[in-house]
Design an enzyme around this catalytic site. Structure first.
Site, PDB file in Angstrom:
ATOM      1  N   ASP A 100     106.942   5.640 -52.548  1.00 32.95           N
ATOM      2  CA  ASP A 100     106.217   4.387 -52.329  1.00 32.95           C
ATOM      3  C   ASP A 100     104.807   4.597 -52.881  1.00 32.95           C
ATOM      4  O   ASP A 100     104.010   5.352 -52.319  1.00 32.95           O
ATOM      5  CB  ASP A 100     106.197   4.061 -50.828  1.00 32.95           C
ATOM      6  N   ARG A 106     118.992 -16.394 -61.034  1.00 29.43           N
ATOM      7  CA  ARG A 106     119.209 -15.216 -60.174  1.00 29.43           C
ATOM      8  C   ARG A 106     119.908 -14.111 -60.949  1.00 29.43           C
ATOM      9  O   ARG A 106     119.640 -12.923 -60.755  1.00 29.43           O
ATOM     10  CB  ARG A 106     120.005 -15.571 -58.910  1.00 29.43           C
ATOM     11  N   TYR A 123     105.036   3.375 -44.117  1.00 29.74           N
ATOM     12  CA  TYR A 123     105.009   1.945 -43.821  1.00 29.74           C
ATOM     13  C   TYR A 123     106.040   1.639 -42.729  1.00 29.74           C
ATOM     14  O   TYR A 123     107.209   2.024 -42.842  1.00 29.74           O
ATOM     15  CB  TYR A 123     105.311   1.145 -45.087  1.00 29.74           C
ATOM     16  N   LYS A 158     100.281  -6.258 -52.365  1.00 30.21           N
ATOM     17  CA  LYS A 158      99.005  -5.588 -52.095  1.00 30.21           C
ATOM     18  C   LYS A 158      98.126  -5.565 -53.354  1.00 30.21           C
ATOM     19  O   LYS A 158      97.707  -6.603 -53.806  1.00 30.21           O
ATOM     20  CB  LYS A 158      99.300  -4.195 -51.543  1.00 30.21           C
TER      21      LYS A 158
HETATM   22  C1  LIG Z   1     103.203  -3.765 -47.445  1.00 32.62           C
HETATM   23  C2  LIG Z   1     103.867  -2.477 -47.742  1.00 32.62           C
HETATM   24  C3  LIG Z   1     105.263  -2.399 -47.883  1.00 32.62           C
HETATM   25  C4  LIG Z   1     106.165  -3.597 -47.701  1.00 32.62           C
HETATM   26  O1  LIG Z   1     105.946  -4.575 -48.646  1.00 32.62           O
HETATM   27  P1  LIG Z   1     106.153  -6.166 -48.390  1.00 32.62           P
HETATM   28  O2  LIG Z   1     105.697  -6.752 -49.664  1.00 32.62           O
HETATM   29  O3  LIG Z   1     105.325  -6.522 -47.199  1.00 32.62           O
HETATM   30  O4  LIG Z   1     107.589  -6.377 -48.110  1.00 32.62           O
HETATM   31  C5  LIG Z   1     105.807  -1.159 -48.177  1.00 32.62           C
HETATM   32  N1  LIG Z   1     105.039  -0.056 -48.323  1.00 32.62           N
HETATM   33  C6  LIG Z   1     103.702  -0.101 -48.185  1.00 32.62           C
HETATM   34  C7  LIG Z   1     102.909   1.143 -48.335  1.00 32.62           C
HETATM   35  C8  LIG Z   1     103.066  -1.305 -47.893  1.00 32.62           C
HETATM   36  O5  LIG Z   1     101.738  -1.341 -47.735  1.00 32.62           O
END
Ligand SMILES: *Cc1c(COP(=O)(O)O)cnc(C)c1O
Length: 367
Positions: free
Chosen positions: A166, A43, A95, A191
C-alpha cells in the site's frame, strides 16, 4: 526524447494527441457504445477517462495500472486473486479498512491471517517462504513506520505468492514498490492523487502480466470500475501532485521539528526525524518523507480532543492527502482504540508553515 522526469510526466501523460483534440480528455458519461467500434460497454471495455489515469499512474511506477472505484475496491481485487485457505500476512499497523477486509475473510473461512510488526524485517523474510500474500503498508498508517521493502522483496518466496505494498502515504513520487521487487503497488487515489477531498478512487499497478489479467477480470466481474467524473478529477489532481507534495512535505518536515520541540507534545512520529525508529530505512528508501505526521500530546485523550475542536485553519476531519490540512485523534475512530489515546494524525496541506503553527499554538491554548 529522453525519459521524462516524474513531474513532467504528471503534466503531459494521458492527454489526447489527435490534431484539434481538447488538451484534456473530456468527461464522457457513457455506459453504452454503438457496436462495431473498439468499445462496447464501459464496465468491460473501459473509458478514455480512466485509461488516462491508468497511463499516468503506470508510467510513474513502471507497470500497468488498473483504476478502481475506491482504494478498498482495489485491495479487494488483490484478495480476490487468492486461492482457498491462503496464508495472508498483514502489518500490525495498517489502514483499518484493510484489517477489516482481512478479518471478514477469516470469519468466512477464506484465508488464514497473521500479523507482523512493520519493522520486523526478519519476520517478514521468514514469512515469505510459506505465505500466499504478504500485504505491506509503508509508511504505515497511522504510526508512520517504514518497512524495509528492498530486503523483504528480495527474500525467497513461496511459488505463486503475492507481495503487495500500500503506497498511499508515499505516493509514486516518494516510493516505487515495483522497482524494489513488489508484485503490486496499491493507492487510495482518494488521498494525495486526487488531492482535493472530492473523490473516491483506487489504483493497482503491477508488472506481472498474468496478475494484470486476473486483477482486470476481478474488476470487470466485480464491477468496481471508477466513475467517469472521479477519473477526470483524479487526472486533474495528478497534474499538480509534484508541486502539492513538494510544498506539503517541506512544511511537514518543519512542522515535525516544531512539534518535537513543543512543550505540550510528548512524542512525534515522522520518518524524516532522526529520532524516528525507522528513519535510516526511510532515508535510503524514500525520495521524500511525506506529508503525514502523527504526534502524541500531553494530557491524554481529553486534551487531544480539545485541540481537534480548537483548530480553525486545520480541519478536524478523517481523510488525508489534500490541499487543506486535516487532523484527527485516531484512537477515537471505531476499531482504532488500540492506538495511543492522545495520538493526533496530521495530514499537512499546502497552507503556510507560519499559519499552521499559529493555528496549532492557539489550539493548544497558548496565545
Ligand atoms: C484511505 C486509505 C485506504 C482506503 O482507500 P479508500 O479510497 O478509502 O477506499 C487504504 N490505504 C490507505 C493507506 C489509506 O489511507
Amino acid at each position: 526524447m529522453k525519459r521524462l522526469s516524474p513531474e513532467s510526466w504528471l503534466v503531459t501523460a494521458g492527454r489526447p494527441e489527435e490534431p484539434g483534440a481538447s488538451l484534456n480528455i473530456p468527461i464522457i458519461p457513457a455506459s453504452n457504445f454503438a457496436l462495431d467500434g473498439d468499445r462496447i460497454y464501459s464496465r468491460e471495455s473501459g473509458t478514455a477517462g480512466w485509461e488516462s489515469l491508468e497511463e499516468i499512474m503506470g508510467g510513474l511506477e513502471g507497470g500497468d495500472a488498473i483504476a478502481f472505484s475506491s482504494g478498498l475496491a482495489a485491495v479487494t481485487a488483490v484478495f480476490d486473486q487468492l486461492a482457498p485457505n491462503a496464508r495472508v500476512v498483514l502489518p500490525d499497523d495498517c489502514y483499518h479498512g484493510v484489517s477489516e477486509l482481512a478479518r471478514m475473510g477469516v470469519e468466512k473461512g477464506r484465508w488464514e491471517l497473521s500479523r507482523l510488526a512493520v519493522d520486523d524485517t526478519a519476520g517478514w523474510v521468514a514469512a515469505a517462504r510459506d505465505s500466499d500474500l504478504l500485504w505491506l503498508e509503508s509508511p504505515s498508517n497511522p504510526l508512520l513506520t517504514v518497512a524495509d521493502l528492498a530486503t523483504i522483496c528480495a527474500a525467497p518466496r513461496k511459488d505463486g505468492s503475492l507481495l503487495a505494498v500500500d503506497n498511499t502515504f508515499a505516493t509514486p513520487l516518494n516510493q516505487r514498490p515495483l522497482e524494489l521487487g513488489a508484485d503490486i503497488s496499491m493507492h487510495s487515489a482518494t488521498k494525495f492523487i486526487g488531492g482535493h477531498s472530492d473523490l473516491l478512487g483506487g489504483v493497482l499497478i503491477t508488472n506481472r502480466s498474468g496478475l494484470l489479467a486476473g486483477i482486470r477480470k476481478s474488476r470487470t466481474v466485480g464491477g468496481a470500475t471508477p466513475g467517469t467524473l472521479e477519473a477526470f478529477l483524479a487526472v486533474r489532481g495528478l497534474r499538480t501532485l509534484a508541486i502539492r507534495l513538494e510544498k506539503a512535505q517541506e512544511t511537514a518536515g518543519r512542522l515535525a521539528l516544531w512539534l518535537d520541540a513543543h512543550p505540550l507534545v510528548e512524542h512525534v512520529r515522522y520518518p524524516g526525524l532522526v529520532s524516528h525508529p525507522t528513519h535510516l530505512i526511510a532515508a535510503s528508501q524514500l525520495d521524500g518523507f511525506g506529508a503525514m505526521i502523527s504526534f502524541d500530546v500531553a494530557g491524554g485523550a481529553d486534551a487531544a480532543d480539545a485541540i481537534c475542536r480548537n483548530v480553525k485553519l486545520i480541519r478536524h476531519a478523517t481523510s488525508l492527502g489534500s490541499v487543506e490540512s486535516t487532523m484527527e485523534r485516531r484512537a477515537a475512530v471505531p476499531g482504532q482504540e488500540h492506538l495511543p489515546a492522545s495520538l493526533l494524525r496530521l495530514s499537512v496541506g499546502i497552507e503556510s508553515f507560519g499559519d499552521l503553527c499559529a493555528d496549532l499554538q492557539q489550539a493548544f491554548g497558548i496565545n
